[in-house]
Design an enzyme around this catalytic site. Sequence first.
Site, PDB file in Angstrom:
ATOM      1  N   CYS A 130       0.815  -1.220   0.000  1.00 29.41           N
ATOM      2  CA  CYS A 130       0.000   0.000   0.000  1.00 29.41           C
ATOM      3  C   CYS A 130       0.852   1.276   0.000  1.00 29.41           C
ATOM      4  O   CYS A 130       0.573   2.224  -0.730  1.00 29.41           O
ATOM      5  CB  CYS A 130      -0.946   0.004   1.191  1.00 29.41           C
ATOM      6  SG  CYS A 130      -0.286  -0.771   2.660  1.00 29.41           S
ATOM      7  N   HIS A 242      -2.756   6.187   4.467  1.00 28.43           N
ATOM      8  CA  HIS A 242      -1.344   6.317   4.815  1.00 28.43           C
ATOM      9  C   HIS A 242      -0.837   7.679   4.343  1.00 28.43           C
ATOM     10  O   HIS A 242      -1.206   8.147   3.255  1.00 28.43           O
ATOM     11  CB  HIS A 242      -0.503   5.259   4.100  1.00 28.43           C
ATOM     12  CG  HIS A 242      -0.763   3.849   4.524  1.00 28.43           C
ATOM     13  ND1 HIS A 242      -1.514   3.498   5.618  1.00 28.43           N
ATOM     14  CD2 HIS A 242      -0.316   2.679   3.990  1.00 28.43           C
ATOM     15  CE1 HIS A 242      -1.531   2.179   5.744  1.00 28.43           C
ATOM     16  NE2 HIS A 242      -0.819   1.663   4.766  1.00 28.43           N
TER      17      HIS A 242
HETATM   18  N1  LIG Z   1      -5.000  -3.412   4.238  1.00 22.00           N
HETATM   19  C1  LIG Z   1      -4.176  -2.835   3.369  1.00 22.00           C
HETATM   20  O1  LIG Z   1      -3.962  -1.610   3.338  1.00 22.00           O
HETATM   21  C2  LIG Z   1      -3.489  -3.664   2.376  1.00 22.00           C
HETATM   22  C3  LIG Z   1      -2.828  -3.034   1.338  1.00 22.00           C
HETATM   23  C4  LIG Z   1      -2.153  -3.798   0.405  1.00 22.00           C
HETATM   24  C5  LIG Z   1      -2.184  -5.156   0.552  1.00 22.00           C
HETATM   25  N2  LIG Z   1      -2.840  -5.756   1.575  1.00 22.00           N
HETATM   26  C6  LIG Z   1      -2.829  -7.205   1.652  1.00 22.00           C
HETATM   27  O2  LIG Z   1      -4.136  -7.736   1.410  1.00 22.00           O
HETATM   28  C7  LIG Z   1      -4.310  -8.920   2.144  1.00 22.00           C
HETATM   29  C8  LIG Z   1      -5.572  -8.823   2.987  1.00 22.00           C
HETATM   30  O3  LIG Z   1      -5.504  -7.706   3.847  1.00 22.00           O
HETATM   31  P1  LIG Z   1      -6.780  -7.235   4.686  1.00 22.00           P
HETATM   32  O4  LIG Z   1      -6.358  -5.956   5.300  1.00 22.00           O
HETATM   33  O5  LIG Z   1      -8.019  -7.267   3.867  1.00 22.00           O
HETATM   34  O6  LIG Z   1      -6.873  -8.409   5.803  1.00 22.00           O
HETATM   35  P2  LIG Z   1      -8.118  -8.841   6.693  1.00 22.00           P
HETATM   36  O7  LIG Z   1      -9.055  -7.720   6.901  1.00 22.00           O
HETATM   37  O8  LIG Z   1      -7.532  -9.524   7.879  1.00 22.00           O
HETATM   38  O9  LIG Z   1      -8.883  -9.964   5.787  1.00 22.00           O
HETATM   39  C9  LIG Z   1      -8.298 -11.190   5.449  1.00 22.00           C
HETATM   40  C10 LIG Z   1      -9.215 -11.947   4.487  1.00 22.00           C
HETATM   41  O10 LIG Z   1      -8.556 -13.160   4.086  1.00 22.00           O
HETATM   42  C11 LIG Z   1      -9.416 -14.267   4.343  1.00 22.00           C
HETATM   43  N3  LIG Z   1      -8.660 -15.472   4.679  1.00 22.00           N
HETATM   44  C12 LIG Z   1      -7.766 -15.637   5.661  1.00 22.00           C
HETATM   45  N4  LIG Z   1      -7.300 -16.916   5.663  1.00 22.00           N
HETATM   46  C13 LIG Z   1      -7.930 -17.547   4.657  1.00 22.00           C
HETATM   47  C14 LIG Z   1      -7.890 -18.876   4.147  1.00 22.00           C
HETATM   48  N5  LIG Z   1      -7.108 -19.819   4.676  1.00 22.00           N
HETATM   49  N6  LIG Z   1      -8.659 -19.191   3.076  1.00 22.00           N
HETATM   50  C15 LIG Z   1      -9.476 -18.253   2.524  1.00 22.00           C
HETATM   51  N7  LIG Z   1      -9.555 -16.980   2.969  1.00 22.00           N
HETATM   52  C16 LIG Z   1      -8.793 -16.628   4.011  1.00 22.00           C
HETATM   53  C17 LIG Z   1     -10.255 -13.822   5.531  1.00 22.00           C
HETATM   54  O11 LIG Z   1     -11.395 -14.633   5.607  1.00 22.00           O
HETATM   55  P3  LIG Z   1     -12.076 -14.991   7.027  1.00 22.00           P
HETATM   56  O12 LIG Z   1     -12.926 -13.793   7.353  1.00 22.00           O
HETATM   57  O13 LIG Z   1     -12.855 -16.213   6.699  1.00 22.00           O
HETATM   58  O14 LIG Z   1     -10.969 -15.217   8.009  1.00 22.00           O
HETATM   59  C18 LIG Z   1     -10.534 -12.372   5.129  1.00 22.00           C
HETATM   60  O15 LIG Z   1     -11.576 -12.354   4.178  1.00 22.00           O
HETATM   61  C19 LIG Z   1      -3.009  -9.113   2.938  1.00 22.00           C
HETATM   62  O16 LIG Z   1      -2.158  -9.942   2.171  1.00 22.00           O
HETATM   63  C20 LIG Z   1      -2.449  -7.747   3.023  1.00 22.00           C
HETATM   64  O17 LIG Z   1      -1.053  -7.740   3.181  1.00 22.00           O
HETATM   65  C21 LIG Z   1      -3.509  -5.038   2.487  1.00 22.00           C
END
Ligand SMILES: NC(=O)c1ccc[n+]([C@@H]2O[C@H](COP(=O)([O-])OP(=O)(O)OC[C@H]3O[C@@H](n4cnc5c(N)ncnc54)[C@H](OP(=O)(O)O)[C@@H]3O)[C@@H](O)[C@H]2O)c1
Length: 344
Positions: A130, A242
Amino acid sequence: MGFKIAVVGATGNVGREILDILAERAFPVSEVVALASRRSLGQDVSFGDRTLKAKDLATYDFSDTDICLMSAGGDVAREWAPRIGAQGAVVIDNSSAWRYDSDVPLIVPEVNADAITGFSKKNIIANPNCSTAQLVVALKPLHDAATIRRVVVATYQSVSGAGKDAMDELFSQTRAIFTTGEVQPGKFTKRIAFNVIPHIDVFMEDGYTKEEWKMMAETKKILDPAIKLTATAVRVPVFISHAEAVNVEFEKPITADEAREILRQAPGCLVIDKRENGGYITPHEAAGEDPTYISRIREDATVENGLAFWVVADNLRKGAALNAVQIAEVLINRKLISPRAQAA
Ligand SMILES: NC(=O)c1ccc[n+]([C@@H]2O[C@H](COP(=O)([O-])OP(=O)(O)OC[C@H]3O[C@@H](n4cnc5c(N)ncnc54)[C@H](OP(=O)(O)O)[C@@H]3O)[C@@H](O)[C@H]2O)c1
């Protein structure tokens, strides 16, 4: 003509934002499927004015999916992206699992859309971190104009960058401080409420954190390997968006006025830069918005050809979901994919 889209991680911060953005931009879909872990089976998620029921990634068949927008963390991406890609769907992944693979394009459409052509080697395209995405949107037009030699960045990163549990931690710690006065760090290493933490992701051998290393490696891959970059990544008690204090040394002279004018014309950038009270953008105002905002542009007289400025963007949108959807739009607009259902 519509595409079948699967959103993996649909119950998470980024996944929900992806669904909102697909609906807002009237993305040409024939069907949208929400996928998460078994824990969320049947959970409702919104897509425009419709409600989708989350399905289990582990048992889903991708053989008629066109594009899989994945935001479920590195472990899921490492295991599932190659399997889904092998079934013919193009995976656009938000984690860091595939970003540094030479057979996987790492794309910010305003900066290096042409690099997308290599995607078919693995059927995987990576979305940058990000804090990198918003930085390179601002750096690219300045690099084209005056050639960047070195960048020094300090980030002020919101808790939503660490997922939905991290947002809950800031909320519950803030409330606890006003009630019981006791806080328990969980996702963060120290108290995040009313504090700042100079540590994101794991420590590397040289003392930098992985978050800082990612910014350096990704800027080189997306923009130019010749650019030198050093970063300090800091978590701040802000929910969304950010901010970055950026200092750049150029090969050629460039004034603050010239930079302001270049950035005003640049795709994805919005300059808000008045030298008066409130004449700049803060994370709060950027939340829910698409542009990368640039403020506080000024010359840095302590180095040759130096500029300093302030960059702010919504990390869940430009830093993740919006960028991923823009990549999918590049695939479609350049006719690099067509709907499989129609082809059959
Ligand atoms: N947040 C940011 O600013 C940002 C920016 C760039 C990249 N990212 C990347 O995007 C990804 C997600 O971030 P987030 O902030 O959205 O995280 P989050 O809010 O914690 O959400 C994680 C998601 O992944 C799912 N998940 C986890 N384990 C799983 C599995 N074994 N099989 C299928 N689904 C699974 C979760 O489902 P459940 O609800 O079922 O657990 C949930 O839908 C990460 O890799 C992060 O590094 C985030």
